[in-house]
Write an enzyme that holds these catalytic residues in place. Structure first.
Site, PDB file in Angstrom:
ATOM      1  N   ALA A  67      90.956   9.171  11.464  1.00  0.00           N
ATOM      2  CA  ALA A  67      91.009   8.348  12.671  1.00  0.00           C
ATOM      3  C   ALA A  67      92.431   8.278  13.203  1.00  0.00           C
ATOM      4  O   ALA A  67      93.396   8.455  12.463  1.00  0.00           O
ATOM      5  CB  ALA A  67      90.502   6.933  12.370  1.00  0.00           C
ATOM      6  N   SER A  68      92.551   8.047  14.498  1.00  0.00           N
ATOM      7  CA  SER A  68      93.841   7.916  15.160  1.00  0.00           C
ATOM      8  C   SER A  68      94.713   9.115  14.803  1.00  0.00           C
ATOM      9  O   SER A  68      94.375  10.252  15.133  1.00  0.00           O
ATOM     10  CB  SER A  68      94.491   6.588  14.776  1.00  0.00           C
ATOM     11  OG  SER A  68      95.611   6.320  15.590  1.00  0.00           O
ATOM     12  N   GLY A  69      95.851   8.897  14.141  1.00  0.00           N
ATOM     13  CA  GLY A  69      96.718  10.009  13.791  1.00  0.00           C
ATOM     14  C   GLY A  69      96.060  11.037  12.906  1.00  0.00           C
ATOM     15  O   GLY A  69      96.419  12.220  12.939  1.00  0.00           O
ATOM     16  N   TYR A  72      94.264  13.143  15.287  1.00  0.00           N
ATOM     17  CA  TYR A  72      95.282  13.868  16.054  1.00  0.00           C
ATOM     18  C   TYR A  72      95.699  15.134  15.309  1.00  0.00           C
ATOM     19  O   TYR A  72      95.848  16.211  15.913  1.00  0.00           O
ATOM     20  CB  TYR A  72      96.476  12.952  16.281  1.00  0.00           C
ATOM     21  CG  TYR A  72      97.567  13.508  17.161  1.00  0.00           C
ATOM     22  CD1 TYR A  72      97.550  13.313  18.532  1.00  0.00           C
ATOM     23  CD2 TYR A  72      98.646  14.204  16.616  1.00  0.00           C
ATOM     24  CE1 TYR A  72      98.564  13.811  19.348  1.00  0.00           C
ATOM     25  CE2 TYR A  72      99.656  14.701  17.420  1.00  0.00           C
ATOM     26  CZ  TYR A  72      99.616  14.507  18.782  1.00  0.00           C
ATOM     27  OH  TYR A  72     100.623  15.006  19.580  1.00  0.00           O
ATOM     28  N   GLY A  89      87.658   9.802  14.900  1.00  0.00           N
ATOM     29  CA  GLY A  89      88.088   9.473  16.254  1.00  0.00           C
ATOM     30  C   GLY A  89      89.170   8.424  16.300  1.00  0.00           C
ATOM     31  O   GLY A  89      90.303   8.659  15.897  1.00  0.00           O
TER      32      GLY A  89
END
Length: 207
Positions: A67-69, A72, A89
């Site tokens: 998730a997040s980073g 990414y 996500g």
């Protein structure tokens, strides 16, 4: 989470080493992270991009959380493999600071500073943002968010509008993320390794 962890410098070094090794035909990266440092996430994603540019296919295998980073980082891969229950996500940005002004006052701590410029020390924890500093922080956060959307859109072959509808901090399971286009297939490392082998091509002396 249980199990060994690796800092961004360690991961980046391992990716560089694999990318430079002629005996390595593809790279599998295990991501099990809720995010954290934007700089660390971007450093790892950039190394994955460089490996792909060097001709090494990259597959990201997502663990319990990407998730997040963490997600990414996954945008730097050719293919993403998620487990059905992977928390996936959280495409979004949190930007702000801890304000300890009242707590410091209660324990009798006073602060002082000498600053040049109205925005100098805007990240200091002993006072809140001024209205202008808050506007600057919002603009910076929006820039980071737009950058995140752009990487996801390019990696997943989606429009920015489509990604925005899936983003805004929302989280999905791996099973939900598959039809949304955020991942390529379901499975664990057992599925990621054969996929990487196919992308890397057969050994030089294979029949």
């Amino acid at each position: 989470r249980s199990g060994p962890t690796a800092a961004s410098e360690t991961v980046c070094a391992a990716v560089r080493k694999a990318a430079a090794d002629p005996g390595v035909k593809a790279i599998v990266v295990r991501v099990d992270s809720p995010g954290g440092s934007a700089v660390a996430s971007d450093s790892i994603r950039r190394e994955l991009d460089k490996a792909r540019q060097a001709g090494k296919p990259v597959v990201v295998s997502m663990g319990s959380v990407a998730a997040s980073g963490g997600y990414y980082i996954a945008t730097g891969a050719d293919k993403i493999v998620a487990q059905p229950g992977t928390i996936t996500g959280s495409i979004g940005v949190i930007f702000g600071k801890l304000v300890a002004e009242e707590g410091l006052r209660r324990i009798g701590v006073n602060t002082g500073e000498v600053a040049q410029g109205e925005n100098a020390g805007s990240g200091a924890p002993y006072r809140p943002f001024t209205p202008k500093q808050a506007d600057n922080a919002r603009s910076l956060g929006q820039a980071f968010y737009d950058d995140f959307l752009g990487h996801v859109a390019a990696a997943r072959k989606l429009t920015l509008a489509q990604v925005d509808q899936l983003a805004r901090g929302r989280v999905w399971t791996g099973s939900q993320a598959l039809p949304l286009g955020l991942v390529d297939q379901l499975g664990g490392l057992g599925g990621a390794h054969p996929l990487a082998a196919r992308l890397g091509g057969p050994p030089p002396h294979a029949p």
